[in-house]
Design a protein around this motif. Sequence first.
Motif, PDB file in Angstrom:
ATOM      1  N   GLN A  85       1.041  -1.126   0.097  1.00  0.00           N
ATOM      2  CA  GLN A  85       0.150   0.027  -0.172  1.00  0.00           C
ATOM      3  C   GLN A  85       0.840   1.219   0.043  1.00  0.00           C
ATOM      4  OE1 GLN A  85      -2.917  -0.753   3.193  1.00  0.00           O
ATOM      5  NE2 GLN A  85      -4.120  -1.692   1.973  1.00  0.00           N
ATOM      6  N   GLU A  86       1.451   1.594  -0.979  1.00  0.00           N
ATOM      7  CA  GLU A  86       2.415   2.631  -1.208  1.00  0.00           C
ATOM      8  C   GLU A  86       1.647   3.952  -1.214  1.00  0.00           C
ATOM      9  OE1 GLU A  86       4.015  -0.924  -2.973  1.00  0.00           O
ATOM     10  OE2 GLU A  86       2.315   0.274  -3.660  1.00  0.00           O
ATOM     11  N   ASP A  87       0.292   3.900  -1.378  1.00  0.00           N
ATOM     12  CA  ASP A  87      -0.216   4.866  -1.377  1.00  0.00           C
ATOM     13  C   ASP A  87      -0.708   5.403   0.052  1.00  0.00           C
ATOM     14  OD1 ASP A  87      -2.214   3.063  -1.150  1.00  0.00           O
ATOM     15  OD2 ASP A  87      -3.312   3.882  -2.917  1.00  0.00           O
ATOM     16  N   VAL A  88      -0.280   4.809   1.211  1.00  0.00           N
ATOM     17  CA  VAL A  88      -0.888   4.816   2.322  1.00  0.00           C
ATOM     18  C   VAL A  88      -0.955   6.360   2.805  1.00  0.00           C
ATOM     19  CG1 VAL A  88       1.269   4.354   3.576  1.00  0.00           C
ATOM     20  CG2 VAL A  88      -1.033   3.849   4.612  1.00  0.00           C
ATOM     21  N   PHE A  89       0.072   7.174   2.548  1.00  0.00           N
ATOM     22  CA  PHE A  89      -0.161   8.298   2.918  1.00  0.00           C
ATOM     23  C   PHE A  89      -0.644   9.503   2.116  1.00  0.00           C
ATOM     24  CE2 PHE A  89       3.822   6.116   4.554  1.00  0.00           C
ATOM     25  CZ  PHE A  89       3.407   6.156   5.887  1.00  0.00           C
ATOM     26  N   SER A  90      -1.233   9.000   1.041  1.00  0.00           N
ATOM     27  CA  SER A  90      -1.316   9.718  -0.240  1.00  0.00           C
ATOM     28  C   SER A  90      -2.767  10.477   0.117  1.00  0.00           C
ATOM     29  CB  SER A  90      -1.524   8.969  -1.334  1.00  0.00           C
ATOM     30  OG  SER A  90      -2.392   9.895  -2.402  1.00  0.00           O
ATOM     31  N   ILE A  91      -2.740  11.605  -0.011  1.00  0.00           N
ATOM     32  CA  ILE A  91      -4.207  12.507   0.231  1.00  0.00           C
ATOM     33  C   ILE A  91      -5.010  12.164  -1.064  1.00  0.00           C
ATOM     34  CG2 ILE A  91      -5.179  14.768   0.081  1.00  0.00           C
ATOM     35  CD1 ILE A  91      -2.484  15.663   1.619  1.00  0.00           C
ATOM     36  N   GLU A  92      -4.482  11.987  -2.191  1.00  0.00           N
ATOM     37  CA  GLU A  92      -5.195  11.917  -3.553  1.00  0.00           C
ATOM     38  C   GLU A  92      -5.973  10.336  -3.352  1.00  0.00           C
ATOM     39  OE1 GLU A  92      -2.177  13.056  -3.466  1.00  0.00           O
ATOM     40  OE2 GLU A  92      -2.243  14.739  -4.381  1.00  0.00           O
ATOM     41  N   ALA A  93      -5.148   9.479  -2.736  1.00  0.00           N
ATOM     42  CA  ALA A  93      -5.730   8.251  -2.544  1.00  0.00           C
ATOM     43  C   ALA A  93      -6.872   8.199  -1.610  1.00  0.00           C
ATOM     44  CB  ALA A  93      -4.996   7.359  -2.026  1.00  0.00           C
ATOM     45  N   TRP A  94      -6.984   8.959  -0.365  1.00  0.00           N
ATOM     46  CA  TRP A  94      -8.123   9.141   0.344  1.00  0.00           C
ATOM     47  C   TRP A  94      -9.105   9.579  -0.125  1.00  0.00           C
ATOM     48  CZ3 TRP A  94      -7.029   8.929   6.114  1.00  0.00           C
ATOM     49  CH2 TRP A  94      -8.184   8.996   6.811  1.00  0.00           C
ATOM     50  N   ASP A  95      -8.909  10.710  -1.027  1.00  0.00           N
ATOM     51  CA  ASP A  95     -10.025  11.391  -1.703  1.00  0.00           C
ATOM     52  C   ASP A  95     -10.668  10.428  -2.530  1.00  0.00           C
ATOM     53  OD1 ASP A  95      -9.705  13.885  -0.264  1.00  0.00           O
ATOM     54  OD2 ASP A  95      -8.361  14.715  -2.037  1.00  0.00           O
ATOM     55  N   ALA A  96      -9.936   9.481  -3.382  1.00  0.00           N
ATOM     56  CA  ALA A  96     -10.475   8.654  -4.382  1.00  0.00           C
ATOM     57  C   ALA A  96     -11.345   7.650  -3.590  1.00  0.00           C
ATOM     58  CB  ALA A  96      -9.157   8.251  -5.060  1.00  0.00           C
ATOM     59  N   GLU A  97     -10.807   7.311  -2.461  1.00  0.00           N
ATOM     60  CA  GLU A  97     -11.658   6.300  -1.742  1.00  0.00           C
ATOM     61  C   GLU A  97     -13.008   6.948  -1.249  1.00  0.00           C
ATOM     62  OE1 GLU A  97      -7.770   3.941   0.160  1.00  0.00           O
ATOM     63  OE2 GLU A  97      -8.632   5.474   1.403  1.00  0.00           O
ATOM     64  N   ASP A  98     -12.859   7.976  -0.901  1.00  0.00           N
ATOM     65  CA  ASP A  98     -14.232   8.643  -0.303  1.00  0.00           C
ATOM     66  C   ASP A  98     -15.428   8.553  -1.520  1.00  0.00           C
ATOM     67  OD1 ASP A  98     -13.293   8.870   2.000  1.00  0.00           O
ATOM     68  OD2 ASP A  98     -13.015  11.206   2.136  1.00  0.00           O
ATOM     69  N   VAL A  99     -14.677   8.913  -2.707  1.00  0.00           N
ATOM     70  CA  VAL A  99     -15.586   8.671  -3.916  1.00  0.00           C
ATOM     71  C   VAL A  99     -16.276   7.521  -3.879  1.00  0.00           C
ATOM     72  CG1 VAL A  99     -15.669   8.692  -6.169  1.00  0.00           C
ATOM     73  CG2 VAL A  99     -14.508  10.558  -4.949  1.00  0.00           C
ATOM     74  N   ILE A 100     -15.210   6.311  -3.865  1.00  0.00           N
ATOM     75  CA  ILE A 100     -15.910   4.830  -3.923  1.00  0.00           C
ATOM     76  C   ILE A 100     -16.815   4.810  -2.767  1.00  0.00           C
ATOM     77  CG2 ILE A 100     -15.077   2.516  -3.830  1.00  0.00           C
ATOM     78  CD1 ILE A 100     -12.386   3.654  -4.829  1.00  0.00           C
ATOM     79  N   LEU A 101     -16.533   5.154  -1.689  1.00  0.00           N
ATOM     80  CA  LEU A 101     -17.254   4.842  -0.471  1.00  0.00           C
ATOM     81  C   LEU A 101     -18.871   5.408  -0.517  1.00  0.00           C
ATOM     82  CD1 LEU A 101     -14.794   5.259   2.260  1.00  0.00           C
ATOM     83  CD2 LEU A 101     -15.826   3.010   1.731  1.00  0.00           C
ATOM     84  N   ARG A 102     -18.759   6.813  -1.170  1.00  0.00           N
ATOM     85  CA  ARG A 102     -19.974   7.441  -1.275  1.00  0.00           C
ATOM     86  C   ARG A 102     -21.105   6.775  -2.514  1.00  0.00           C
ATOM     87  NH1 ARG A 102     -16.560  12.109  -1.089  1.00  0.00           N
ATOM     88  NH2 ARG A 102     -17.134  13.212   1.102  1.00  0.00           N
ATOM     89  N   LYS A 103     -20.076   6.274  -3.475  1.00  0.00           N
ATOM     90  CA  LYS A 103     -21.002   5.732  -4.514  1.00  0.00           C
ATOM     91  C   LYS A 103     -21.555   4.033  -4.059  1.00  0.00           C
ATOM     92  CE  LYS A 103     -20.341   3.873  -9.131  1.00  0.00           C
ATOM     93  NZ  LYS A 103     -19.536   3.469 -10.311  1.00  0.00           N
ATOM     94  N   ILE A 104     -20.975   3.666  -3.092  1.00  0.00           N
ATOM     95  CA  ILE A 104     -21.386   2.299  -2.526  1.00  0.00           C
ATOM     96  C   ILE A 104     -22.540   2.693  -1.678  1.00  0.00           C
ATOM     97  CG2 ILE A 104     -20.798   0.537  -0.954  1.00  0.00           C
ATOM     98  CD1 ILE A 104     -18.007   0.684  -1.565  1.00  0.00           C
ATOM     99  N   VAL A 105     -22.578   3.698  -0.950  1.00  0.00           N
ATOM    100  CA  VAL A 105     -23.811   3.839   0.120  1.00  0.00           C
ATOM    101  C   VAL A 105     -24.858   4.757  -0.650  1.00  0.00           C
ATOM    102  CG1 VAL A 105     -22.196   3.278   1.992  1.00  0.00           C
ATOM    103  CG2 VAL A 105     -22.648   5.814   1.330  1.00  0.00           C
ATOM    104  N   GLN A 106     -24.637   5.265  -1.738  1.00  0.00           N
ATOM    105  CA  GLN A 106     -25.657   6.363  -2.406  1.00  0.00           C
ATOM    106  C   GLN A 106     -26.896   5.889  -2.260  1.00  0.00           C
ATOM    107  OE1 GLN A 106     -24.285   9.328  -2.881  1.00  0.00           O
ATOM    108  NE2 GLN A 106     -26.615  10.093  -2.994  1.00  0.00           N
ATOM    109  N   PRO A 107     -27.410   4.401  -2.910  1.00  0.00           N
ATOM    110  CA  PRO A 107     -28.801   3.830  -2.662  1.00  0.00           C
ATOM    111  C   PRO A 107     -29.180   4.448  -1.357  1.00  0.00           C
ATOM    112  CG  PRO A 107     -27.474   2.649  -3.858  1.00  0.00           C
ATOM    113  CD  PRO A 107     -26.505   3.473  -3.185  1.00  0.00           C
ATOM    114  N   LEU A 108     -28.827   3.998  -0.246  1.00  0.00           N
ATOM    115  CA  LEU A 108     -29.133   4.039   0.909  1.00  0.00           C
ATOM    116  C   LEU A 108     -29.279   5.548   1.529  1.00  0.00           C
ATOM    117  CD1 LEU A 108     -27.397   1.183   0.786  1.00  0.00           C
ATOM    118  CD2 LEU A 108     -27.906   1.114   3.342  1.00  0.00           C
ATOM    119  N   LEU A 109     -28.426   6.439   1.090  1.00  0.00           N
ATOM    120  CA  LEU A 109     -28.557   7.943   1.383  1.00  0.00           C
ATOM    121  C   LEU A 109     -29.689   8.280   0.496  1.00  0.00           C
ATOM    122  CD1 LEU A 109     -24.830   8.947   0.909  1.00  0.00           C
ATOM    123  CD2 LEU A 109     -26.102   9.008   2.875  1.00  0.00           C
ATOM    124  N   ASP A 110     -30.079   7.935  -0.778  1.00  0.00           N
ATOM    125  CA  ASP A 110     -31.235   8.421  -1.208  1.00  0.00           C
ATOM    126  C   ASP A 110     -32.456   8.190  -0.890  1.00  0.00           C
ATOM    127  OD1 ASP A 110     -29.239   9.430  -3.187  1.00  0.00           O
ATOM    128  OD2 ASP A 110     -29.590   7.806  -4.638  1.00  0.00           O
TER     129      ASP A 110
END
Length: 349
Positions: A85-110
Amino acid sequence: MNIFSMLCCHLDRFLLIVLLVIPDCSSFSVSNRNHPTPKPKILPITTRHEEPTILSLSNIFTHEEVDDILQLVESSALNPTSTYQEDVFSIEAWDAEDVILRKIVQPLLDDGTIPPNHSADSAEKEAALRSFVYAVTNHPDRIAQDDIIVGANIIQRREAIERWKSDEGLSIMKLSMDYDMMKEEGDTLDIDWDVISLGKRYEVPPELLDKIEHVIPTVLNGGTSWTTTDATIVKYQEGDLQVPHIDPCDATLLICLQPCMEGGSTCFPLLDPPRRLENARGDGYLFFSSQATFFSSQATGRERNVLSLHHGGRVVKGDKIVMQLMLEYNGNGDEDLQRNLMSKQVVRN
């Protein structure tokens, strides 16, 4: 407690940090491949350190062979490794993960399944992850199995960040010889996490592994008793480095394909004195992470040598590409295995 003592106390725990984890996968045995016979040549081997054994190997590959390897590397669609996990300290990786997580839970938010206090739309840093955990905990039937695995990997990566930022992790990070990643906080030194960018690892293509594994029996006594457990290509851009760690293997063969113009040395900070080993095109280093006693016939188990802790120095100028083979010894034992390698020349057939 000083840094070295703290390192020794917590080293076993940190061998499991995500950066160091090796997958449970089929290994590549050097004894069961049919390799073409290259033109014989001399490989000078020079001892850089005796315990742990660190050997410098000159002319592993000629410049022409390196050109061929680099051409293969550039022409292949390299697969990023799934075990580091070379991107363990990456801010960009964190932001990209948040996008993925939001997409997963979006139906439950809607449909309002996830209450406002667990909403992923919050500006809070962990809002997306909090929504995911709530959804999986309370409505697992609405989350696909593959998405649960994706979320679990994200959680693992973020836990790795916290381990590095713990007292034990900071003690290891402060062993780095890249002193520019440290900053003064009052009377103490702290790590400037914002300046840490790690080299990117890729799986070695099978056709390339065929080209390099035949070197192992030549360099190592009892070569067919060694198994390649991990083979990666590591690409560094300007500013990239690797954090201090101990390889989870008996020996490591590190081959330089492209040295950078400044920086990027291979550092062993716990040696006396600490060593910075420069990388040259086609040359490499062979070093042992297991105690020398493991290779004797009386050995009863592996014990890592703390002094083998090392890291890739920050690349200051240019790009750097190295190939790393992690090797495991599965022979009957030869107490002179490492000693016999020192200060000799071998013919590469």
